[in-house]
Write an enzyme that holds these catalytic residues in place. Structure first.
Site, PDB file in Angstrom:
ATOM      1  N   GLY A 216       0.816  -1.202   0.000  1.00 33.46           N
ATOM      2  CA  GLY A 216       0.000   0.000   0.000  1.00 33.46           C
ATOM      3  C   GLY A 216       0.851   1.254   0.000  1.00 33.46           C
ATOM      4  N   SER A 217       0.377   2.260   0.695  1.00 35.67           N
ATOM      5  CA  SER A 217       0.999   3.585   0.623  1.00 35.67           C
ATOM      6  C   SER A 217       2.364   3.672   1.284  1.00 35.67           C
ATOM      7  CB  SER A 217       0.063   4.638   1.228  1.00 35.67           C
ATOM      8  OG  SER A 217      -1.097   4.783   0.431  1.00 35.67           O
TER       9      SER A 217
END
Length: 502
Positions: A216-217
């Site tokens: 993810g981020s």
């Protein structure tokens, strides 16, 4: 008669020569092969009954030891902390073999290592067994905090010293009790092994380094590094457009922000808000070749030189080079990007350590039964992910994510330290929506190099919000870093306990 005696003498010499050759072949050239034959039960029984050194935490807790047994094998291998260090120590069992550090450092634990063998030369007339205690960099107190904070949620926690690569804690849930596999009730041990192997949650496999996940981020740290080093990005510019979605230049699926929000701006602003649209554009503008190269500089698509065996690679998709829509997704840690929590802790560590990724390791030193140091792990740089200047920029950006962004809970209880971090929420595409909650970060005294780097993943959380990592994973990481930055209280050996040779 003399001819017959001469012929007999020649025959005996030939027999002796053949016997000499055969003995040397068996004892020198084929000894290892013969000892390794599965049917060689005598060798297995000998090794299983032999003295074996302890595995000990940095703060003095015995994690593996051999104690007297009331059966034919004389000694029984036990693990006093149960499941807490199981994924690291592994186990030493009669029929199931060995795993983890029991396998990796078997030569030291048994005393067969050359350093310990030389010690034996000076003790030929002393009635004692020379074996080695393996002393770890991992701390029991930090490991316990990691376990307590994660609780019964599936996931893992990794904390390491970014300056040396020493792993301070590495907890993964679910875990298992190695005592059950090392039991001398071999039928029960095998039955336990069958149950563990049939469990779909795979409790014997550490999620910290033997499984990989969508990062993810948190992967935006890699994308930002590529943007700075290869794409001309600086803290001052470019200023990415404020928008709620990004459309790759040759079509494909548009990249939205969480909840349809609009965001944009310069580097630190988009880090603070974890702006999908801006980082997707940054990845495409930088180029697939460049982003892939930088990811590999952090350790993706490579075997990590970790001294706990059987780890898996973190991976970055090859096809991003010629596929802008895939590149846009990969730049925000989605598509086929997958990373181990150990790898993500090393990414935070690289930012903290002026761009150098140190070889991760859990063994600090080995001591013999007299307390003499016979081996130690020399810290080495594994790879250089970025320049010191870029690392300085990224540290400043990650600190701003804590002070002004999504990682505001990462500094809970750490007021006297400088703390930097990056949250992540990896959507799993399920219905109802679930996501992995991530955070990576570092902390240390003001004006000094950060002393701890962490990665936390809590798997399969309900919902999918950019705040998930900050709300769920950040408090865990904060508690672990706080404990890691607290000087340890060492547990001393009891009187009469010599350490090695139990």
């Amino acid at each position: 008669m003399s001819k017959q005696i001469r012929n007999l003498g020649v025959f005996l010499v030939l027999c002796y020569g053949a016997l000499f050759v055969q003995v040397n072949r068996l004892t020198i050239f084929e000894a290892d092969e013969l000892q390794d034959k599965p049917e060689n039960v005598r060798t297995i029984e000998r090794d299983f009954s032999a003295p074996r050194g302890d595995i000990v935490s940095a703060d003095g807790h015995v994690l593996a030891e051999s104690v007297p047994s009331d059966d034919r094998y004389e000694l029984r291998r036990t693990y006093p902390t149960g499941e807490l260090f199981a994924h690291v120590t592994g186990y030493f069992a009669f029929e199931l073999g060995d795993a983890g550090l029991e396998r990796e450092y078997n030569g030291y634990l048994t005393g067969d290592d050359i350093g310990l063998s030389l010690d034996r030369l000076g003790d030929l007339f002393v009635d004692r067994d020379v074996v080695g205690d393996v002393i770890l960099s991992m701390r029991h107190d930090v490991q316990q905090v990691a376990s307590d904070q994660l609780g019964d949620r599936e996931g893992s926690v990794v904390a390491l010293d970014p300056r040396s690569g020493e792993v301070i804690a590495m907890w993964s849930f679910p875990s298992y009790d190695p005592n059950q596999l090392a039991s001398h009730d071999f039928d029960a041990a095998e039955a336990t092994s069958d149950v563990l192997n049939a469990d779909e949650d795979r409790p014997t496999r550490s999620r910290a380094f033997r499984e990989n996940f969508f990062p993810g981020s948190t992967f935006k740290i890699v994308t930002a590094t590529a943007g700075i080093e290869r794409g001309g990005v600086t803290p001052e510019g470019p200023a990415y457009p404020v928008t709620d979605s990004y459309q790759p230049p040759v079509g494909g699926q548009a990249i939205p922000n969480f909840g349809g929000a609009s965001c944009g701006g310069t580097l630190f602003e988009i880090l603070q808000r974890s702006c999908n649209t801006s980082f997707a554009q940054m990845g495409v503008d930088t180029g697939g070749d460049e982003l892939q190269d930088v990811a590999r500089g952090f350790g993706f698509d490579r075997d990590v030189p970790f001294d706990v065996p059987d780890g898996v690679q973190s991976t970055f998709p090859e096809r991003v080079v010629d596929d802008p829509p895939t590149l846009a997704q990969a730049a925000i840690g989605q598509n086929d990007v997958r990373a181990t929590p150990l790898q993500m802790a090393m990414i935070a560590g690289a930012v903290a350590n002026d761009g150098d990724v140190m070889e991760p390791h859990v063994m600090r030193e080995v001591r013999d039964d007299q307390g003499n140091k016979v081996a130690e792990y020399d810290p080495e740089v594994w790879t250089t992910a970025m320049s010191p200047e870029t690392a300085g920029t990224m540290r400043e950006g990650m600190v701003s994510v804590v002070t002004d962004g999504t990682a505001s809970r990462l500094d809970e209880g750490l007021d006297e330290f400088v703390v930097g971090g990056k949250t992540g929420t990896a959507q799993l595409g399920t219905d109802p929506p679930r996501s992995h909650a991530w955070i990576i970060g570092f902390a240390g005294p003001p004006g000094e190099a950060p002393q701890v780097a962490v990665a936390v993943i809590v798997e399969g959380q309900e919902g999918a919000s950019e705040q998930t990592g900050g709300a769920v994973a950040a408090p865990i990481a904060a508690a672990v870093m706080k404990q890691a930055l607290t000087p340890p209280t060492r547990v001393e050996q009891q009187d009469g306990d010599t350490g090695a040779g139990g």
